[in-house]
Design a protein around this motif. Structure first.
Motif, mmCIF file in Angstrom:
data_model
loop_
_atom_site.group_PDB
_atom_site.id
_atom_site.type_symbol
_atom_site.label_atom_id
_atom_site.label_comp_id
_atom_site.label_asym_id
_atom_site.label_seq_id
_atom_site.Cartn_x
_atom_site.Cartn_y
_atom_site.Cartn_z
ATOM 1 N N HIS A 186 0.799 -1.223 0.000
ATOM 2 C CA HIS A 186 0.000 0.000 0.000
ATOM 3 C C HIS A 186 0.836 1.280 0.000
ATOM 4 O O HIS A 186 0.295 2.365 0.205
ATOM 5 C CB HIS A 186 -0.922 0.018 1.228
ATOM 6 C CG HIS A 186 -1.748 -1.213 1.386
ATOM 7 N ND1 HIS A 186 -2.761 -1.551 0.521
ATOM 8 C CD2 HIS A 186 -1.683 -2.211 2.324
ATOM 9 C CE1 HIS A 186 -3.314 -2.702 0.909
ATOM 10 N NE2 HIS A 186 -2.681 -3.124 1.993
ATOM 11 N N GLU A 188 2.170 3.146 -2.204
ATOM 12 C CA GLU A 188 1.860 4.220 -3.150
ATOM 13 C C GLU A 188 0.701 5.084 -2.677
ATOM 14 O O GLU A 188 0.510 6.195 -3.191
ATOM 15 C CB GLU A 188 1.578 3.643 -4.543
ATOM 16 C CG GLU A 188 0.485 2.607 -4.594
ATOM 17 C CD GLU A 188 1.008 1.185 -4.443
ATOM 18 O OE1 GLU A 188 0.459 0.302 -5.116
ATOM 19 O OE2 GLU A 188 1.937 0.964 -3.653
ATOM 20 N N ASP A 189 -0.070 4.604 -1.695
ATOM 21 C CA ASP A 189 -1.146 5.428 -1.149
ATOM 22 C C ASP A 189 -0.586 6.616 -0.373
ATOM 23 O O ASP A 189 -1.229 7.669 -0.277
ATOM 24 C CB ASP A 189 -2.033 4.595 -0.217
ATOM 25 C CG ASP A 189 -2.772 3.489 -0.949
ATOM 26 O OD1 ASP A 189 -2.887 3.568 -2.184
ATOM 27 O OD2 ASP A 189 -3.221 2.533 -0.272
ATOM 28 N N THR A 190 0.596 6.429 0.216
ATOM 29 C CA THR A 190 1.248 7.491 0.984
ATOM 30 C C THR A 190 2.333 8.186 0.177
ATOM 31 O O THR A 190 2.489 9.410 0.265
ATOM 32 C CB THR A 190 1.864 6.912 2.274
ATOM 33 O OG1 THR A 190 0.845 6.260 3.027
ATOM 34 C CG2 THR A 190 2.508 7.999 3.108
ATOM 35 N N TYR A 191 3.065 7.419 -0.610
ATOM 36 C CA TYR A 191 4.190 7.946 -1.389
ATOM 37 C C TYR A 191 3.862 7.790 -2.873
ATOM 38 O O TYR A 191 4.027 6.714 -3.458
ATOM 39 C CB TYR A 191 5.473 7.191 -1.041
ATOM 40 C CG TYR A 191 5.768 7.153 0.446
ATOM 41 C CD1 TYR A 191 6.232 8.286 1.111
ATOM 42 C CD2 TYR A 191 5.560 5.988 1.195
ATOM 43 C CE1 TYR A 191 6.482 8.265 2.472
ATOM 44 C CE2 TYR A 191 5.820 5.960 2.556
ATOM 45 C CZ TYR A 191 6.277 7.097 3.192
ATOM 46 O OH TYR A 191 6.526 7.059 4.544
ATOM 47 N N ASP A 192 3.376 8.859 -3.474
ATOM 48 C CA ASP A 192 2.865 8.795 -4.846
ATOM 49 C C ASP A 192 3.880 8.255 -5.839
ATOM 50 O O ASP A 192 3.526 7.545 -6.782
ATOM 51 C CB ASP A 192 2.399 10.187 -5.297
ATOM 52 C CG ASP A 192 1.165 10.666 -4.548
ATOM 53 O OD1 ASP A 192 0.472 9.821 -3.955
ATOM 54 O OD2 ASP A 192 0.909 11.890 -4.552
#
Length: 468
Positions: free
Chosen positions: A370, A372-376
């Motif tokens: 998950h 990429e939910d925090t670090y685009d």
């Protein structure tokens, strides 16, 4: 540096600019005897200079916050690595009043950040020399390719100086590249009532005629970008760790209660880090806590990191880990930034694990599933191959860098992993290392293990690797 507190702005990717041709001088045999106007960094080609190696900086400075004026003399002791009829120093802004080499006046000229000096007599390869630069002016704030601010940052009661990656050239002339480390003596005179904090140990504090001079000494090698200076109204606490290491903490008077409460665990963090990473590489420790609005991010300035407001324990662990990974073992170029930030980020994972929180394996898996939910841009590029200077502090450098370290731990097992980490910090103590040095070291320490997939898929591979 801590990515978690650094403001992120949308910025255009900078295209590489061709460097202006360096002035060329040759001796009668046709050999070039002008130092290069750059150290050859892949992302910051103008940073640093060729032809010499700095051994020591002696800075004698005065700062008037009301007038925002800095003045002083920088004495740079260096060893010529080639024959030199001319060489460059990096200095952004400021007015240069005079330059001498070995006490003799030397002609100079300026183009952008390059201060080109022509000594009265050519310097021979291997010769140690001193260049003294008198300068003054209003020191500048520099905007990084990623949009963040560094260099000389004015504050409500003074200033704080952050140097990563090139901001150090805003306040003293020198060879401003991480590959050239040196020792420092820094004297700063400020109006009485203000405190000037720098790296290393405070050697003296003298008040005369309404002004106070603070003299700091850094006896271990230090890269220019982790040199700092903070001027303001601070509450200062001097103490020592249980094993006698001096601790110097300066907290802005508006942050006193929160800052000191946050730093109460500093001795504990130091002990934990030594246990995991090996002997502490410097002769003092501490911290500088400024107002939250004074800077946009924390930075691992050597001996005492700078924090914008009181740090939480995770951020404190991150910046203290940098004393081993970044300050002692320093990336050779800015492309090797992941060696610093990946290890410091992984230190946070280890601390959480040791404190009874999520294990590093759980953190790794959550990030993979998950992240990429925090670090685009987590999977936008590999940690060891950033697309441009605007990405050297990108999320993959920190988070995927830590994932690389965890993959190595998985492959080795805990005992061999910690042996490897402590061997790495010992082998390159007070030096520089690049990614090839690290991968070769890992393979040499564990010749029976196969690391090819880690290097190919996680360190250099594009996109999201297959499920680990």
């Amino acid at each position: 540096m801590s990515r978690s507190v650094r403001l992120v702005r949308s910025v255009a990717v900078l295209t590489a600019l061709a460097l202006p041709a360096a002035l060329t001088a040759c001796d009668s045999g046709g050999r070039k005897d002008t130092g290069d106007a750059g150290a050859g960094d892949p992302y910051f080609p103008k940073a640093g200079n060729g032809g010499y190696d700095v051994r020591h900086y002696a800075l004698d400075l005065a700062y008037d916050p009301a007038a925002h004026r800095l003045s002083g003399t920088a004495r740079v002791t260096a060893r010529a690595t080639q024959r030199l009829a001319a060489f460059d120093l990096d200095l952004q802004g400021m007015e240069v009043e005079s330059v001498t080499v070995e006490g003799a006046a030397a002609p100079f000229d300026r183009e952008g950040q390059e201060l080109t000096v022509r000594p009265e007599e050519r310097l021979e390869k291997g010769e140690t020399f001193e260049v003294a630069v008198r300068y003054a002016g209003r020191p500048e704030t520099i905007t990084d390719p990623d949009g963040s601010r560094e260099g000389w940052l004015r504050t409500a009661d003074g200033a704080v100086v952050l140097g990563q990656p090139t901001g150090s050239m805003a306040w003293f002339p020198g060879n401003h590249h991480p590959s050239d480390k040196a020792t420092y003596d820094i004297t700063v005179t400020v109006p009485k009532g203000l405190t000037a904090v720098s790296n290393g140990e405070l050697r003296s504090e003298r008040t005369t005629g309404g002004r106070t001079a603070f003299t700091w000494r850094t006896a271990e090698p230090m890269a220019p970008h982790v040199a700092t200076l903070a001027v303001g109204r601070y509450g200062v606490t001097r103490s020592s760790t249980p094993d006698g290491l001096p601790v110097y903490v300066a907290v802005d008077t508006t942050q006193t209660d929160a800052g000191r409460a946050a730093l109460v665990r500093l001795p504990e963090v130091m002990e934990w880090a030594e246990y995991n990473f090996g002997p502490y590489p410097f002769s003092s420790t501490g911290a500088i806590v400024d107002r939250p609005e004074d800077s946009e991010y924390a930075l691992e300035t050597q001996n005492r990191p700078v924090f914008p407001g009181a740090p939480d324990t995770g951020l404190l662990v991150h910046e203290i880990a940098h004393e081993w990974f970044g300050n002692s073992v320093t990336p050779r170029t800015w492309q090797d930034m992941w060696l610093s930030e990946g290890f410091a980020t992984y230190a946070e994972w280890l601390w959480t694990e040791d404190e009874g929180g999520a294990t590093a394996e759980q953190t790794f898996q959550a990030l993979y599933d998950h992240g990429e939910d925090t670090y685009d841009d987590l999977w936008s590029f590999p940690p060891a191959k950033q697309p441009s200077a605007a990405h050297v502090s990108g999320d993959p450098v920190y988070q995927r860098g830590a994932m690389v370290i965890h993959k190595i731990r998985r492959t080795l097992g805990d005992d061999a992993f910690y042996d490897l980490v402590q061997g790495w910090t010992a082998a390159h103590r007070h030096g520089n290392a690049d990614t090839d040095d690290f991968t070769a070291y890992v393979e040499e320490q564990a010749p029976d293990k196969d690391f090819d997939a880690i290097w190919d898929d996680w360190l250099y591979g594009e996109g999201k690797p297959a499920r680990p």
